[in-house]
Design a protein around this motif. Sequence first.
Motif, PDB file in Angstrom:
ATOM      1  N   HIS A 183      -9.148  -7.410  94.349  1.00  0.00           N
ATOM      2  CA  HIS A 183      -8.987  -8.653  93.595  1.00  0.00           C
ATOM      3  C   HIS A 183      -8.279  -8.462  92.253  1.00  0.00           C
ATOM      4  O   HIS A 183      -7.872  -9.439  91.627  1.00  0.00           O
ATOM      5  N   ASP A 184      -8.172  -7.226  91.797  1.00  0.00           N
ATOM      6  CA  ASP A 184      -7.424  -6.978  90.562  1.00  0.00           C
ATOM      7  C   ASP A 184      -6.900  -5.542  90.590  1.00  0.00           C
ATOM      8  O   ASP A 184      -7.628  -4.609  90.957  1.00  0.00           O
ATOM      9  N   MET A 185      -5.628  -5.395  90.219  1.00  0.00           N
ATOM     10  CA  MET A 185      -5.008  -4.075  90.194  1.00  0.00           C
ATOM     11  C   MET A 185      -3.878  -4.063  89.196  1.00  0.00           C
ATOM     12  O   MET A 185      -3.408  -5.111  88.729  1.00  0.00           O
ATOM     13  N   GLU A 186      -3.421  -2.874  88.850  1.00  0.00           N
ATOM     14  CA  GLU A 186      -2.246  -2.725  88.009  1.00  0.00           C
ATOM     15  C   GLU A 186      -1.597  -1.373  88.292  1.00  0.00           C
ATOM     16  O   GLU A 186      -2.231  -0.466  88.846  1.00  0.00           O
ATOM     17  N   ILE A 187      -0.335  -1.267  87.916  1.00  0.00           N
ATOM     18  CA  ILE A 187       0.373  -0.006  88.062  1.00  0.00           C
ATOM     19  C   ILE A 187       0.003   0.904  86.888  1.00  0.00           C
ATOM     20  O   ILE A 187       0.080   0.489  85.733  1.00  0.00           O
ATOM     21  N   VAL A 188      -0.408   2.129  87.196  1.00  0.00           N
ATOM     22  CA  VAL A 188      -0.660   3.117  86.155  1.00  0.00           C
ATOM     23  C   VAL A 188       0.642   3.815  85.802  1.00  0.00           C
ATOM     24  O   VAL A 188       1.010   3.966  84.639  1.00  0.00           O
ATOM     25  N   GLN A 189       1.366   4.235  86.838  1.00  0.00           N
ATOM     26  CA  GLN A 189       2.593   4.988  86.630  1.00  0.00           C
ATOM     27  C   GLN A 189       3.412   4.934  87.917  1.00  0.00           C
ATOM     28  O   GLN A 189       2.852   4.907  89.020  1.00  0.00           O
ATOM     29  N   SER A 194     -13.653   2.195  84.238  1.00  0.00           N
ATOM     30  CA  SER A 194     -13.322   0.823  84.637  1.00  0.00           C
ATOM     31  C   SER A 194     -12.410   0.722  85.851  1.00  0.00           C
ATOM     32  O   SER A 194     -12.012  -0.376  86.222  1.00  0.00           O
ATOM     33  N   SER A 195     -12.065   1.849  86.479  1.00  0.00           N
ATOM     34  CA  SER A 195     -11.099   1.755  87.570  1.00  0.00           C
ATOM     35  C   SER A 195     -11.163   2.940  88.517  1.00  0.00           C
ATOM     36  O   SER A 195     -11.718   4.003  88.195  1.00  0.00           O
ATOM     37  N   ILE A 196     -10.574   2.706  89.689  1.00  0.00           N
ATOM     38  CA  ILE A 196     -10.381   3.740  90.704  1.00  0.00           C
ATOM     39  C   ILE A 196      -8.877   3.890  90.866  1.00  0.00           C
ATOM     40  O   ILE A 196      -8.173   2.905  91.146  1.00  0.00           O
ATOM     41  N   ILE A 197      -8.353   5.082  90.682  1.00  0.00           N
ATOM     42  CA  ILE A 197      -6.904   5.288  90.680  1.00  0.00           C
ATOM     43  C   ILE A 197      -6.473   5.903  92.008  1.00  0.00           C
ATOM     44  O   ILE A 197      -7.026   6.918  92.448  1.00  0.00           O
ATOM     45  N   ILE A 198      -5.498   5.248  92.632  1.00  0.00           N
ATOM     46  CA  ILE A 198      -5.051   5.592  93.979  1.00  0.00           C
ATOM     47  C   ILE A 198      -3.614   6.105  93.943  1.00  0.00           C
ATOM     48  O   ILE A 198      -2.748   5.528  93.281  1.00  0.00           O
ATOM     49  N   LYS A 199      -3.349   7.158  94.695  1.00  0.00           N
ATOM     50  CA  LYS A 199      -2.004   7.700  94.803  1.00  0.00           C
ATOM     51  C   LYS A 199      -1.217   6.913  95.853  1.00  0.00           C
ATOM     52  O   LYS A 199      -1.709   6.654  96.958  1.00  0.00           O
ATOM     53  N   VAL A 200       0.005   6.488  95.483  1.00  0.00           N
ATOM     54  CA  VAL A 200       0.899   5.802  96.419  1.00  0.00           C
ATOM     55  C   VAL A 200       2.205   6.591  96.498  1.00  0.00           C
ATOM     56  O   VAL A 200       2.308   7.695  95.964  1.00  0.00           O
ATOM     57  N   ARG A 201       3.199   6.032  97.177  1.00  0.00           N
ATOM     58  CA  ARG A 201       4.393   6.821  97.485  1.00  0.00           C
ATOM     59  C   ARG A 201       5.067   7.419  96.256  1.00  0.00           C
ATOM     60  O   ARG A 201       5.484   8.574  96.258  1.00  0.00           O
ATOM     61  N   ASP A 202       5.164   6.627  95.192  1.00  0.00           N
ATOM     62  CA  ASP A 202       5.916   7.107  94.025  1.00  0.00           C
ATOM     63  C   ASP A 202       5.118   7.051  92.733  1.00  0.00           C
ATOM     64  O   ASP A 202       5.672   7.061  91.647  1.00  0.00           O
ATOM     65  N   GLY A 203       3.779   6.943  92.836  1.00  0.00           N
ATOM     66  CA  GLY A 203       3.023   6.844  91.596  1.00  0.00           C
ATOM     67  C   GLY A 203       1.557   6.579  91.817  1.00  0.00           C
ATOM     68  O   GLY A 203       0.963   6.991  92.817  1.00  0.00           O
ATOM     69  N   LEU A 204       0.957   5.832  90.869  1.00  0.00           N
ATOM     70  CA  LEU A 204      -0.477   5.586  90.865  1.00  0.00           C
ATOM     71  C   LEU A 204      -0.760   4.105  90.651  1.00  0.00           C
ATOM     72  O   LEU A 204      -0.104   3.440  89.849  1.00  0.00           O
ATOM     73  N   ILE A 205      -1.771   3.590  91.368  1.00  0.00           N
ATOM     74  CA  ILE A 205      -2.241   2.210  91.245  1.00  0.00           C
ATOM     75  C   ILE A 205      -3.699   2.232  90.801  1.00  0.00           C
ATOM     76  O   ILE A 205      -4.509   3.010  91.311  1.00  0.00           O
ATOM     77  N   ARG A 206      -4.031   1.367  89.851  1.00  0.00           N
ATOM     78  CA  ARG A 206      -5.403   1.257  89.346  1.00  0.00           C
ATOM     79  C   ARG A 206      -6.091   0.055  90.001  1.00  0.00           C
ATOM     80  O   ARG A 206      -5.617  -1.087  89.867  1.00  0.00           O
TER      81      ARG A 206
END
Length: 306
Positions: A240-246, A264-276
């Motif tokens: 329900h809420d996310m943002e780009i970390v890098q 306050s967040s769980i940081i997930i690895k994606v193809r080219d960076g990180l999503i919070r």
Amino acid sequence: MGTPDFAVDILQKLIQEPFVNLKLVVTQPDKPVGRKRILTAPAVKEFAQKVGIEVVQPEKLKNNEEFFELLKEINPDTIVVVAYGKILPKEVLEIPKYGCINVHASLLPEYRGAAPIQRVLMDGKEYTGITIMKMDEGLDTGDILLQKEVKIENDDDILTLSKKLSEAGSQLLIEVLKNIESITPVKQDHSRATYAPPIKKEEGKIDWDMCAKEIYNRFRALKMWPGIFTTFKEKLLKIHDMEIVQDNIFDSRPNGTVVEIDDSSIIIKVRDGLIRLKLLQLEGGKKIGARDFVNGYKIKRGDVLA
């Protein structure tokens, strides 16, 4: 003629104009909504009834003689269409003195179709706009009366961009109606046409192999429906809420891996960076913040979301 909240905003502005004599509101039939399938009225119907405007909800338009006769009896100067959801048959298009006018949430001929606001956000565009168009029998193919460009900010989502476009659409529509006899229609360049088909529920499923910006753009576009989701421990997990970390960073861990957990967040690895991820809802549960999710469901570094 209109159905969702976007059309309500424009209807509200129209009835405030002294020169507008609104005779009838046409919207789609009530539909079952949610798990309990509760029969629910369209937003336009609810608003029209509150302000005392007559509403009709034809099941179909084609070959609907009763509906055609009602329109002919009213004998409108024009019919305004805003996100109604159906293509008007020739018999309806020919009734008004000045034709049927559509308020479309894109800069036609780009993003013709049912979901222009969602699609422009998903595509990560920096600009969109409003087109006031004289309708024909095609899908958003009619001549253009006026257009206005609208900037898309990085933090705009389906809610904020819809509001911007409805406000621009209201202003432009009123300008068109006031000057309907003097505006010269301009034909669309059909060779430049692009399309915005209806959103499907499965488009909300996150592909962690996407770039960070692609995932974030999908989140802000599909926030209202169907939302975006993944799976955790074989259960549906809504975000329900996310943002780009890098972005534009790379490492060897599988995409979808939990790489960090903070207050306050769980940081997930994606193809080219990180999503919070900041606000989550596991199937059968309530919306909760990331810290409560970690405590309640024991998600940890190294777990992989599918």
